[in-house]
Design a protein around this motif. Structure first.
Motif, PDB file in Angstrom:
ATOM      1  N   THR A  46       0.850  -1.117  -0.065  1.00  0.00           N
ATOM      2  CA  THR A  46      -0.157   0.117  -0.027  1.00  0.00           C
ATOM      3  C   THR A  46       0.883   1.308   0.097  1.00  0.00           C
ATOM      4  O   THR A  46       0.392   2.453  -0.712  1.00  0.00           O
ATOM      5  CB  THR A  46      -1.061   0.005   1.093  1.00  0.00           C
ATOM      6  OG1 THR A  46      -2.048  -1.003   1.087  1.00  0.00           O
ATOM      7  CG2 THR A  46      -1.606   1.212   1.480  1.00  0.00           C
ATOM      8  N   GLN A  88      -7.590   0.790   0.086  1.00  0.00           N
ATOM      9  CA  GLN A  88      -7.935  -0.598   0.700  1.00  0.00           C
ATOM     10  C   GLN A  88      -9.096  -0.592   1.476  1.00  0.00           C
ATOM     11  O   GLN A  88      -9.763  -1.471   1.606  1.00  0.00           O
ATOM     12  CB  GLN A  88      -6.649  -0.876   1.689  1.00  0.00           C
ATOM     13  CG  GLN A  88      -6.404  -2.424   2.351  1.00  0.00           C
ATOM     14  CD  GLN A  88      -5.156  -2.573   2.769  1.00  0.00           C
ATOM     15  OE1 GLN A  88      -4.257  -2.051   2.488  1.00  0.00           O
ATOM     16  NE2 GLN A  88      -5.222  -3.893   3.395  1.00  0.00           N
ATOM     17  N   ASP A 166      -5.989  -1.413  -4.820  1.00  0.00           N
ATOM     18  CA  ASP A 166      -5.464  -1.804  -3.633  1.00  0.00           C
ATOM     19  C   ASP A 166      -6.554  -2.914  -2.885  1.00  0.00           C
ATOM     20  O   ASP A 166      -7.352  -2.359  -2.170  1.00  0.00           O
ATOM     21  CB  ASP A 166      -5.165  -0.712  -2.587  1.00  0.00           C
ATOM     22  CG  ASP A 166      -4.381  -1.363  -1.400  1.00  0.00           C
ATOM     23  OD1 ASP A 166      -4.032  -2.435  -1.424  1.00  0.00           O
ATOM     24  OD2 ASP A 166      -3.760  -0.428  -0.708  1.00  0.00           O
ATOM     25  N   GLU A 167      -6.345  -4.052  -3.072  1.00  0.00           N
ATOM     26  CA  GLU A 167      -6.998  -5.295  -2.498  1.00  0.00           C
ATOM     27  C   GLU A 167      -8.574  -4.916  -2.648  1.00  0.00           C
ATOM     28  O   GLU A 167      -9.662  -4.978  -1.716  1.00  0.00           O
ATOM     29  CB  GLU A 167      -6.868  -5.433  -0.888  1.00  0.00           C
ATOM     30  CG  GLU A 167      -5.342  -5.727  -0.794  1.00  0.00           C
ATOM     31  CD  GLU A 167      -5.237  -6.292   0.641  1.00  0.00           C
ATOM     32  OE1 GLU A 167      -5.945  -6.879   1.240  1.00  0.00           O
ATOM     33  OE2 GLU A 167      -4.011  -6.276   1.163  1.00  0.00           O
TER      34      GLU A 167
HETATM   35 MG    MG Z   1      -1.888  -2.904   2.036  1.00  0.00          MG
END
Ligand code: MG
Ligand code: ADP
Length: 248
Positions: A46, A88, A166-167
Protein backbone atom coordinates in the motif's frame (compact mmCIF):
# COMPACT_ATOMS: atom_id res chain seq x y z
CA UNK A 1 3.51 6.91 -26.93
CA UNK A 2 6.83 8.63 -26.49
CA UNK A 3 8.88 5.55 -25.68
CA UNK A 4 8.78 6.15 -21.94
CA UNK A 5 7.07 3.73 -19.58
CA UNK A 6 3.63 4.90 -18.51
CA UNK A 7 4.89 4.94 -14.93
CA UNK A 8 8.31 4.35 -13.51
CA UNK A 9 9.68 4.16 -9.98
CA UNK A 10 13.43 4.45 -9.58
CA UNK A 11 14.93 3.40 -6.25
CA UNK A 12 11.86 4.59 -4.36
CA UNK A 13 12.26 4.50 -0.58
CA UNK A 14 9.57 5.51 1.91
CA UNK A 15 10.50 5.77 5.60
CA UNK A 16 8.22 6.43 8.53
CA UNK A 17 10.58 7.47 11.30
CA UNK A 18 12.90 4.52 11.79
CA UNK A 19 10.77 2.13 9.71
CA UNK A 20 11.59 1.59 6.04
CA UNK A 21 8.22 0.67 4.52
CA UNK A 22 9.47 0.72 0.91
CA UNK A 23 13.13 -0.01 0.37
CA UNK A 24 14.70 1.18 -2.87
CA UNK A 25 12.08 -0.29 -5.21
CA UNK A 26 12.44 0.20 -8.94
CA UNK A 27 9.75 -0.87 -11.39
CA UNK A 28 8.50 0.29 -14.77
CA UNK A 29 4.98 -0.19 -16.10
CA UNK A 30 4.26 -0.15 -19.82
CA UNK A 31 0.97 0.87 -21.42
CA UNK A 32 -1.50 -1.99 -21.49
CA UNK A 33 0.11 -4.13 -18.82
CA UNK A 34 -1.82 -5.93 -16.10
CA UNK A 35 0.63 -6.34 -13.24
CA UNK A 36 -0.02 -7.90 -9.84
CA UNK A 37 1.71 -6.93 -6.61
CA UNK A 38 1.76 -9.48 -3.82
CA UNK A 39 3.56 -9.92 -0.52
CA UNK A 40 2.88 -10.54 3.17
CA UNK A 41 1.03 -8.06 5.38
CA UNK A 42 3.21 -5.07 6.10
CA UNK A 43 5.42 -5.74 3.05
CA UNK A 44 4.95 -2.16 1.86
CA UNK A 45 2.45 -2.76 -0.98
CA UNK A 46 0.00 0.00 0.00
CA UNK A 47 2.82 2.40 0.81
CA UNK A 48 4.30 1.74 -2.64
CA UNK A 49 0.89 2.59 -4.18
CA UNK A 50 0.74 5.71 -2.04
CA UNK A 51 4.09 6.77 -3.47
CA UNK A 52 2.99 5.90 -7.04
CA UNK A 53 -0.09 8.12 -6.67
CA UNK A 54 1.53 10.99 -4.75
CA UNK A 55 -0.41 10.23 -1.55
CA UNK A 56 2.87 9.90 0.32
CA UNK A 57 6.10 11.54 -0.73
CA UNK A 58 9.01 9.19 -1.29
CA UNK A 59 11.85 9.77 1.15
CA UNK A 60 14.23 9.21 -1.73
CA UNK A 61 14.13 7.99 -5.30
CA UNK A 62 12.24 9.24 -8.34
CA UNK A 63 8.88 8.82 -10.04
CA UNK A 64 8.15 9.43 -13.70
CA UNK A 65 4.88 9.30 -15.61
CA UNK A 66 5.39 9.08 -19.38
CA UNK A 67 8.82 10.64 -18.89
CA UNK A 68 7.52 13.55 -16.77
CA UNK A 69 9.26 13.70 -13.40
CA UNK A 70 6.68 13.65 -10.61
CA UNK A 71 9.01 13.25 -7.65
CA UNK A 72 7.63 15.35 -4.77
CA UNK A 73 4.46 16.31 -6.69
CA UNK A 74 1.02 16.47 -5.05
CA UNK A 75 -1.68 13.85 -5.82
CA UNK A 76 -3.54 16.08 -8.30
CA UNK A 77 -0.48 16.15 -10.56
CA UNK A 78 -0.43 12.36 -10.57
CA UNK A 79 -4.15 12.46 -11.42
CA UNK A 80 -3.47 14.89 -14.26
CA UNK A 81 -1.07 12.31 -15.67
CA UNK A 82 -3.93 9.81 -15.76
CA UNK A 83 -3.14 7.88 -12.59
CA UNK A 84 -6.20 6.80 -10.56
CA UNK A 85 -6.37 4.53 -7.54
CA UNK A 86 -8.67 2.84 -5.09
CA UNK A 87 -8.04 2.59 -1.36
CA UNK A 88 -7.81 -0.56 0.74
CA UNK A 89 -10.78 0.78 2.71
CA UNK A 90 -13.28 2.06 0.12
CA UNK A 91 -13.70 5.83 0.18
CA UNK A 92 -17.15 6.57 -1.15
CA UNK A 93 -19.53 9.37 -0.21
CA UNK A 94 -22.00 7.38 1.88
CA UNK A 95 -24.78 9.93 2.01
CA UNK A 96 -24.70 10.52 -1.77
CA UNK A 97 -26.36 8.19 -4.26
CA UNK A 98 -24.30 5.65 -6.17
CA UNK A 99 -24.90 7.69 -9.35
CA UNK A 100 -23.80 10.92 -7.64
CA UNK A 101 -20.56 9.24 -6.56
CA UNK A 102 -19.82 8.39 -10.21
CA UNK A 103 -20.78 11.91 -11.19
CA UNK A 104 -18.23 13.23 -8.73
CA UNK A 105 -15.51 11.35 -10.59
CA UNK A 106 -16.78 12.62 -13.94
CA UNK A 107 -16.72 16.21 -12.74
CA UNK A 108 -13.28 15.74 -11.26
CA UNK A 109 -12.04 14.88 -14.74
CA UNK A 110 -13.92 17.82 -16.28
CA UNK A 111 -16.03 15.43 -18.35
CA UNK A 112 -13.22 15.02 -20.81
CA UNK A 113 -14.14 12.69 -23.62
CA UNK A 114 -13.32 9.09 -23.04
CA UNK A 115 -11.67 6.92 -25.65
CA UNK A 116 -14.17 4.20 -24.82
CA UNK A 117 -17.95 4.13 -25.06
CA UNK A 118 -17.86 1.97 -21.93
CA UNK A 119 -16.96 5.15 -20.00
CA UNK A 120 -19.13 7.51 -22.05
CA UNK A 121 -21.35 8.67 -19.21
CA UNK A 122 -22.69 7.82 -15.77
CA UNK A 123 -24.99 5.09 -17.10
CA UNK A 124 -22.31 3.35 -19.13
CA UNK A 125 -19.98 3.30 -16.12
CA UNK A 126 -22.76 1.97 -13.86
CA UNK A 127 -23.41 -0.78 -16.40
CA UNK A 128 -19.73 -1.65 -16.59
CA UNK A 129 -19.42 -2.08 -12.82
CA UNK A 130 -22.82 -3.76 -12.65
CA UNK A 131 -24.44 -1.21 -10.29
CA UNK A 132 -27.16 0.15 -12.58
CA UNK A 133 -29.91 -1.22 -10.33
CA UNK A 134 -28.37 0.50 -7.29
CA UNK A 135 -27.90 3.90 -8.97
CA UNK A 136 -30.39 5.75 -6.76
CA UNK A 137 -29.38 4.17 -3.45
CA UNK A 138 -27.16 6.01 -0.99
CA UNK A 139 -23.64 4.58 -1.27
CA UNK A 140 -23.79 3.74 2.45
CA UNK A 141 -26.74 1.40 1.77
CA UNK A 142 -25.05 -0.91 -0.76
CA UNK A 143 -22.98 -3.94 0.30
CA UNK A 144 -19.24 -3.63 1.01
CA UNK A 145 -18.43 -5.55 -2.18
CA UNK A 146 -20.66 -3.20 -4.17
CA UNK A 147 -18.85 -0.27 -2.54
CA UNK A 148 -15.59 -1.69 -3.88
CA UNK A 149 -17.11 -1.76 -7.37
CA UNK A 150 -18.32 1.79 -6.86
CA UNK A 151 -14.86 2.94 -5.91
CA UNK A 152 -13.53 1.39 -9.11
CA UNK A 153 -16.30 3.21 -11.01
CA UNK A 154 -15.32 6.51 -9.41
CA UNK A 155 -11.72 5.97 -10.43
CA UNK A 156 -12.80 5.05 -13.99
CA UNK A 157 -14.95 8.17 -14.20
CA UNK A 158 -11.76 10.24 -14.07
CA UNK A 159 -10.82 8.54 -17.38
CA UNK A 160 -7.45 7.31 -16.22
CA UNK A 161 -4.66 5.72 -18.22
CA UNK A 162 -3.43 3.79 -15.22
CA UNK A 163 -5.51 2.23 -12.49
CA UNK A 164 -4.02 1.21 -9.13
CA UNK A 165 -6.24 -1.28 -7.32
CA UNK A 166 -5.52 -1.97 -3.64
CA UNK A 167 -7.14 -5.21 -2.46
CA UNK A 168 -10.43 -4.63 -4.26
CA UNK A 169 -11.32 -8.31 -3.74
CA UNK A 170 -10.74 -8.31 0.03
CA UNK A 171 -13.72 -9.66 1.96
CA UNK A 172 -15.46 -10.92 -1.17
CA UNK A 173 -16.85 -14.43 -1.59
CA UNK A 174 -15.00 -16.82 -3.88
CA UNK A 175 -17.36 -16.20 -6.80
CA UNK A 176 -17.25 -12.44 -6.23
CA UNK A 177 -13.44 -12.58 -6.29
CA UNK A 178 -13.55 -14.35 -9.64
CA UNK A 179 -16.08 -11.81 -10.98
CA UNK A 180 -13.81 -9.00 -9.79
CA UNK A 181 -10.85 -10.58 -11.60
CA UNK A 182 -12.94 -10.83 -14.78
CA UNK A 183 -13.89 -7.16 -14.45
CA UNK A 184 -10.24 -6.16 -13.99
CA UNK A 185 -9.29 -8.14 -17.11
CA UNK A 186 -12.09 -6.47 -19.02
CA UNK A 187 -10.95 -2.98 -17.94
CA UNK A 188 -7.48 -3.70 -19.23
CA UNK A 189 -8.61 -5.44 -22.41
CA UNK A 190 -11.47 -3.18 -23.47
CA UNK A 191 -10.61 0.22 -22.01
CA UNK A 192 -6.98 0.42 -23.04
CA UNK A 193 -6.03 0.70 -19.40
CA UNK A 194 -2.87 -0.21 -17.59
CA UNK A 195 -3.70 -1.89 -14.30
CA UNK A 196 -1.56 -2.55 -11.23
CA UNK A 197 -3.40 -4.80 -8.84
CA UNK A 198 -2.52 -5.58 -5.20
CA UNK A 199 -4.38 -8.59 -3.84
CA UNK A 200 -4.21 -11.12 -1.04
CA UNK A 201 -6.18 -13.68 -3.07
CA UNK A 202 -2.91 -14.78 -4.60
CA UNK A 203 -4.07 -17.81 -6.58
CA UNK A 204 -6.77 -15.79 -8.37
CA UNK A 205 -4.38 -12.94 -9.02
CA UNK A 206 -1.67 -15.20 -10.43
CA UNK A 207 -4.13 -16.75 -12.87
CA UNK A 208 -5.11 -13.37 -14.32
CA UNK A 209 -1.99 -11.21 -14.45
CA UNK A 210 0.86 -11.64 -16.91
CA UNK A 211 3.46 -10.17 -14.60
CA UNK A 212 3.78 -10.12 -10.84
CA UNK A 213 5.97 -8.16 -8.44
CA UNK A 214 6.67 -9.56 -4.97
CA UNK A 215 7.43 -7.21 -2.09
CA UNK A 216 8.88 -8.46 1.16
CA UNK A 217 9.91 -6.20 4.04
CA UNK A 218 9.78 -3.24 1.67
CA UNK A 219 12.09 -4.79 -0.90
CA UNK A 220 11.20 -6.06 -4.36
CA UNK A 221 12.29 -9.69 -4.30
CA UNK A 222 10.81 -10.79 -7.63
CA UNK A 223 9.33 -9.30 -10.81
CA UNK A 224 8.35 -11.56 -13.67
CA UNK A 225 5.96 -14.09 -15.13
CA UNK A 226 3.71 -15.75 -12.53
CA UNK A 227 5.00 -19.16 -13.61
CA UNK A 228 8.58 -18.07 -12.88
CA UNK A 229 7.85 -16.13 -9.70
CA UNK A 230 6.09 -19.06 -8.00
CA UNK A 231 9.27 -21.11 -8.49
CA UNK A 232 11.58 -18.40 -7.13
CA UNK A 233 13.30 -19.75 -3.99
CA UNK A 234 13.23 -16.42 -2.13
CA UNK A 235 9.52 -15.94 -2.88
CA UNK A 236 8.69 -19.47 -1.71
CA UNK A 237 10.67 -18.92 1.47
CA UNK A 238 9.26 -15.47 2.24
CA UNK A 239 5.67 -15.85 1.21
CA UNK A 240 4.17 -18.46 -1.01
CA UNK A 241 5.44 -21.80 0.19
CA UNK A 242 5.93 -24.77 -2.15
CA UNK A 243 2.34 -25.58 -3.11
CA UNK A 244 1.82 -22.52 -5.29
CA UNK A 245 4.05 -23.79 -8.07
CA UNK A 246 1.52 -26.59 -8.68
CA UNK A 247 -1.31 -24.13 -9.20
CA UNK A 248 0.10 -21.72 -11.77
MG1 MG B 1 -1.99 -2.85 2.16
N1 ADP C 1 1.44 6.34 7.70
C1 ADP C 1 2.24 5.43 8.28
N2 ADP C 1 2.96 5.75 9.38
C2 ADP C 1 3.78 4.84 9.96
N3 ADP C 1 3.95 3.59 9.51
C3 ADP C 1 3.26 3.21 8.44
C4 ADP C 1 2.37 4.10 7.76
N4 ADP C 1 1.82 3.44 6.71
C5 ADP C 1 2.34 2.22 6.72
N5 ADP C 1 3.20 2.07 7.75
C6 ADP C 1 3.99 0.86 8.06
O1 ADP C 1 4.71 0.53 6.88
C7 ADP C 1 4.78 -0.88 6.70
C8 ADP C 1 4.19 -1.24 5.37
O2 ADP C 1 2.79 -1.06 5.44
P1 ADP C 1 1.85 -1.21 4.18
O3 ADP C 1 2.42 -0.45 3.05
O4 ADP C 1 0.48 -0.87 4.61
O5 ADP C 1 1.98 -2.79 3.87
P2 ADP C 1 1.03 -3.76 3.05
O6 ADP C 1 0.09 -2.93 2.26
O7 ADP C 1 1.96 -4.58 2.23
O8 ADP C 1 0.32 -4.62 4.08
C9 ADP C 1 4.06 -1.49 7.89
O9 ADP C 1 5.02 -1.81 8.88
C10 ADP C 1 3.14 -0.37 8.36
O10 ADP C 1 2.85 -0.48 9.71
Amino acid sequence: MNGHPLLEARDVTVRFGGLTAVDSVSAAFAAGELVGIIGPNGAGKTTFFNALSGVVEATSGDLYAGGTRLTGAKPHRFAQQGIARTFQTPRVFGELSVAANIDFGLQFAGRQRSASWLLKDETSILNLINLRAQAALPAAAITPSQQRLLEIGMALATRPKLLLLDEVAAGLTESEVEAMAQLIRRLRDELDLTVIWIEHAVTTLLRHVERVIVLHQGRKIADGLPSQVVRNAEVIEAYLGDEMAEMV
